[in-house]
Write an enzyme that holds these catalytic residues in place. Structure first.
Site, PDB file in Angstrom:
ATOM      1  N   SER A  89     -31.092  10.849 -36.639  1.00  0.00           N
ATOM      2  CA  SER A  89     -32.068  10.854 -35.543  1.00  0.00           C
ATOM      3  C   SER A  89     -32.950   9.616 -35.627  1.00  0.00           C
ATOM      4  CB  SER A  89     -32.945  12.104 -35.623  1.00  0.00           C
ATOM      5  OG  SER A  89     -32.147  13.250 -35.548  1.00  0.00           O
ATOM      6  N   ASP A 196     -21.336  11.833 -35.441  1.00  0.00           N
ATOM      7  CA  ASP A 196     -20.295  12.827 -35.727  1.00  0.00           C
ATOM      8  C   ASP A 196     -18.916  12.182 -35.811  1.00  0.00           C
ATOM      9  OD1 ASP A 196     -22.279  14.709 -35.547  1.00  0.00           O
ATOM     10  OD2 ASP A 196     -21.844  15.247 -33.471  1.00  0.00           O
ATOM     11  N   HIS A 222     -22.039  16.109 -42.090  1.00  0.00           N
ATOM     12  CA  HIS A 222     -21.326  14.947 -41.542  1.00  0.00           C
ATOM     13  C   HIS A 222     -20.248  14.422 -42.498  1.00  0.00           C
ATOM     14  CE1 HIS A 222     -23.949  14.540 -37.923  1.00  0.00           C
ATOM     15  NE2 HIS A 222     -24.588  15.435 -38.644  1.00  0.00           N
TER      16      HIS A 222
HETATM   17  C1  LIG Z   1     -24.370  13.378 -32.130  1.00  0.00           C
HETATM   18  C2  LIG Z   1     -25.524  13.457 -33.078  1.00  0.00           C
HETATM   19  N1  LIG Z   1     -26.462  12.498 -33.042  1.00  0.00           N
HETATM   20  C3  LIG Z   1     -27.516  12.516 -33.890  1.00  0.00           C
HETATM   21  C4  LIG Z   1     -27.667  13.510 -34.827  1.00  0.00           C
HETATM   22  C5  LIG Z   1     -28.860  13.506 -35.732  1.00  0.00           C
HETATM   23  O1  LIG Z   1     -28.537  13.279 -37.072  1.00  0.00           O
HETATM   24  P1  LIG Z   1     -29.549  13.754 -38.242  1.00  0.00           P
HETATM   25  O2  LIG Z   1     -29.348  15.217 -38.414  1.00  0.00           O
HETATM   26  O3  LIG Z   1     -29.116  12.979 -39.437  1.00  0.00           O
HETATM   27  O4  LIG Z   1     -30.918  13.431 -37.809  1.00  0.00           O
HETATM   28  C6  LIG Z   1     -26.724  14.535 -34.893  1.00  0.00           C
HETATM   29  C7  LIG Z   1     -26.911  15.598 -35.877  1.00  0.00           C
HETATM   30  O5  LIG Z   1     -26.073  16.292 -36.320  1.00  0.00           O
HETATM   31  C8  LIG Z   1     -25.620  14.513 -33.994  1.00  0.00           C
HETATM   32  O6  LIG Z   1     -24.692  15.479 -34.015  1.00  0.00           O
END
Ligand SMILES: Cc1ncc(COP(=O)(O)O)c(C=O)c1O
Length: 440
Positions: A89, A196, A222
């Site tokens: 994120s 993903d 992931h």
């Molecule tokens: C497509 C996508 N983008 C961004 C994120 C965000 O990643 P994070 O959980 O490391 O903040 C996710 C989380 O699973 C995701 O599936």
């Protein structure tokens, strides 16, 4: 004689391996008793040893392991720059922020600009658009690929459209030929959310090498993990400068932690209306954040990266096993597929319950859950139906009918490397039991 640092580190590494063997090595799976998870971290003693080794440095913030990870991660994509962040994120926020950098001159994104995305996705792909005062344009997706519908995408472009920001849904590549054509024709920025999709390919090229800027996540679900973690990748020098600055408080200085005067003009530059020679370490050229990760996270990542090829193969094999198992129920479910030219490293196995299946998604996933088989919904379903998005400024193309359908009828099963063949066979036997209970 007392031991030196190297000897002590080696002794500790040996103990960590013993600890791994006792605590984690032989995890038994008992069908019907052990939950079948949809995702999870997969590791051996080497991740634990790297983590402990990094903790013994007690450097804590980004350091030698971060440098190693960033360099190897950039090489994996054959891109110039990779920047470690504290989550996917954060990587999305950072990548998007970089497109607003003054370094881009007239090409920078501005409040009010439109950015094309989808509502059938993860919230933090869309959030940076809103957080920067821009307008997300929501386009419908296709059943089966769960990616943006390329015909609808063409219709979505308007006079204010300046960028496309899309995730490859569950690792399945979207139509990059269509997107690249539009990016060139309308001079758009293109951000590839590969959170993903690490290791997926399109026309033989790694996803993440098509966009101007790309993001990844290393959350435990992931393809590789460091607990919390993410990365931004790019080949563009200006974007790289902006990403580094915005990640690191907005500062102009690009000295590594603990270093001084990499630029050679730490006390002789002239910046803004600051006094000449103002310490470059405290010169801010962007409105920044602190989105860095720790070296302990990077240490885990360095070891996980060595396992990536094997992880990808296991994900592909698990996808194949699910497809083989689900084939006989194709009258009840829409099964996932990849478009021509793509080679997905599947994050998960998405399935849609057909309208005339004779049962609902909830009845089905509830039965699986009662029998210890985990499923997940396709993230937020239709984000526009989530409370946080009621009042946002937006443009919607069409009626998002498929997005709504996904919200009601789609779920996914795991493909992660910890999902062994016997767990899939057990899960399929649970589904068989569900089907046997249905009225004829
Ligand atoms: C497509 C996508 N983008 C961004 C994120 C965000 O990643 P994070 O959980 O490391 O903040 C996710 C989380 O699973 C995701 O599936």
């Amino acid at each position: 004689m007392s031991k030196n640092e190297k000897e002590l580190r080696a002794e500790i590494a040996g103990l960590v391996k013993d600890f791994y063997d006792v605590k984690f090595k032989d995890e038994f799976y008992i069908p019907g008793e052990t939950p079948v998870r949809y995702a999870g971290r997969v590791f051996d003693e080497t991740e634990l040893q790297a983590l402990v080794d990094s903790s013994l440095d007690f450097w804590l913030t980004s350091g030698r392991y971060t440098d190693e990870f960033e360099s190897e991660f950039a090489d994996l994509f054959d891109l110039e720059y990779a920047f470690l962040t504290n989550s996917g994120s954060s990587a999305n926020l950072l990548a998007f922020s970089a497109l607003t950098s003054p370094l881009l001159g007239d090409r920078k994104l501005k409040p009010g600009d439109e950015v094309i995305s989808v509502a059938a996705g993860f919230p933090t792909t869309v959030n940076p658009i809103i957080q920067h005062g821009m307008v997300p344009v929501f386009v419908d997706v296709e059943l089966g690929t769960y990616n943006i519908d390329p015909r609808e995408l063409k219709k979505a472009i308007g006079p204010k459209t300046r960028a496309i920001f899309l995730a490859h849904t569950l690792g399945n590549p979207y139509n990059l030929d269509v997107i690249q054509e539009l990016v060139e024709e309308y001079n758009l920025w293109f951000i590839e959310d590969c959170c993903d999709a690490l290791g997926s390919k399109y026309n033989g090229k790694m996803l993440g090498t098509f966009g101007h800027i790309t993001t990844c996540s290393f959350y435990p679900a992931h393809h590789i993990t460091m607990g919390e973690g993410g990365a931004v990748l790019t080949d563009d020098d200006d974007l790289a400068r902006a990403v580094r600055s915005i990640r690191d408080w907005g500062r102009d200085c690009y000295c590594a932690g603990g270093e001084n005067n990499t630029c050679g003009k730490r006390f002789s530059g002239q910046y803004g209306t600051l006094p000449k020679g103002y310490d470059h370490k405290y010169v801010y050229s962007h409105i920044g954040y602190n989105l860095k990760a720790t070296d302990m996270q990077a240490a885990i990542g360095v070891e996980q990266l060595k396992k990536l090829d094997g992880f990808i193969e296991r994900r592909k094999e698990n996808f194949r096993l699910w497809t083989e198992g689900f084939k006989k129920w194709e009258d009840k479910f829409i099964l996932p597929y990849a478009i021509e030219g793509s080679d997905p490293a599947w994050f998960a196995y998405p399935v849609t319950v057909k309208e005339d299946a004779g049962f609902t998604r909830t009845e089905f996933t509830d039965f699986l859950s009662q029998n210890l088989v985990e499923t997940r919904n396709l993230f937020g379903g239709n984000l526009l139906r989530q409370p946080a998005y009621f009042d946002i400024e937006k443009r919607v193309v069409g009626d998002l009918k498929v997005t709504d359908l996904i919200m009601h009828q789609t779920f996914f099963l795991g493909t992660f490397p910890g999902l062994t063949r016997d767990k899939i066979i057990f899960s399929l036997s649970v589904i068989e039991k569900f089907m046997e209970r249905l009225p004829l």
